[in-house]
Design a protein around this motif. Structure first.
Motif, short mmCIF file in Angstrom:
data_model
loop_
_atom_site.label_atom_id
_atom_site.label_comp_id
_atom_site.label_asym_id
_atom_site.label_seq_id
_atom_site.Cartn_x
_atom_site.Cartn_y
_atom_site.Cartn_z
N UNK A 25 40.52 42.33 36.90
CA UNK A 25 40.49 41.29 35.87
C UNK A 25 41.72 40.40 36.00
N UNK A 26 42.89 41.02 36.14
CA UNK A 26 44.13 40.24 36.25
C UNK A 26 44.13 39.35 37.50
N UNK A 27 43.78 39.93 38.64
CA UNK A 27 43.86 39.21 39.90
C UNK A 27 42.79 38.12 39.98
N UNK A 28 41.56 38.41 39.60
CA UNK A 28 40.52 37.38 39.62
C UNK A 28 40.87 36.25 38.64
N UNK A 29 41.47 36.59 37.50
CA UNK A 29 41.87 35.56 36.54
C UNK A 29 42.96 34.67 37.14
N UNK A 30 43.87 35.25 37.90
CA UNK A 30 44.96 34.48 38.51
C UNK A 30 44.51 33.68 39.72
N UNK A 31 43.69 34.30 40.57
CA UNK A 31 43.39 33.70 41.87
C UNK A 31 41.95 33.25 42.04
N UNK A 32 41.09 33.58 41.09
CA UNK A 32 39.69 33.19 41.22
C UNK A 32 38.98 33.98 42.29
N UNK A 33 37.91 33.41 42.78
CA UNK A 33 37.04 34.08 43.74
C UNK A 33 37.73 34.38 45.06
N UNK A 34 38.79 33.65 45.37
CA UNK A 34 39.49 33.83 46.63
C UNK A 34 40.43 35.04 46.63
#
Length: 192
Positions: A25-34
């Motif tokens: 959740x944290x990483x996808x929120x920060x970086x999106x799909x990439x």
């Protein structure tokens, strides 16, 4: 006959899964799909093999992370009602709703990719949220700590408005003030 997929997870495996989902959740929120899955594994403190054993595809991880956030939100309602007075339980849950909405907004790009692939992670979201919210509103109404004329649909719209207006992490203080304002409005006209 018990299959591997139907067996309950060991405590350490369950903890690893939870750490992966929180990190996702944290990483996808920060970086999106990439976002790199290896970064998620590192943030969770697990190896890549553990991540891929639990979530063989990026899509499976995104969907599970979203559903986990939804479950955490909805499962909190009875726990809050068991430990706090109804009005305080409602207010605490409102804050958790903003946490959920912030995570969902942050993961929007990743969630859109899941929907585009033909999976609907939102299939039962509204129903689950409305049931949790209705239980909190019913308890607070029964305790005469909020007005009886506000239903879950209206409250959901108000909370969604706060999330859209102040759902970014840097806007949290404003979101909290808006939630307090809503709660004050819910108490308008209530006399002891």
């Amino acid at each position: 006959m018990t299959t591997e997929a139907s067996r309950p997870l060991r405590a350490d495996a369950r903890r690893n899964r939870e750490k992966i989902l929180s990190a996702a959740v944290r990483v996808f929120a920060e970086e999106g799909l990439e976002a790199h899955l290896e970064r998620i594994a590192k943030e969770a403190g697990v190896g890549s093999g553990t991540l891929y054993r639990n979530f063989p595809t990026r899509e499976a991880l995104i969907e599970a992370a979203y559903r986990n956030e939804l479950s955490r939100l909805c499962d909190a309602a009875p726990d809050l009602l068991a430990t706090l007075p109804p009005r305080e339980a409602l207010r605490a849950w409102m804050g958790r709703f903003i946490d959920y909405a912030t995570a969902k907004l942050g993961m929007a790009e990743a969630l859109r990719a899941i929907v585009d692939s033909g999976v609907n992670p939102y299939a039962h979201s509204r129903e689950l949220i409305m049931n949790a919210l209705a239980s909190l509103l019913d308890a607070a109404t029964a305790a005469r700590s909020i007005r009886p004329d506000i239903n879950a649909t209206v409250m959901f719209a108000a909370l969604t408005g706060v999330a859209l207006a102040s759902g970014k992490p840097e806007e949290r203080e404003q979101a909290e003030q808006l939630l307090d304002l809503i709660l004050d409005g819910l108490g308008h006209g209530i006399t002891d």
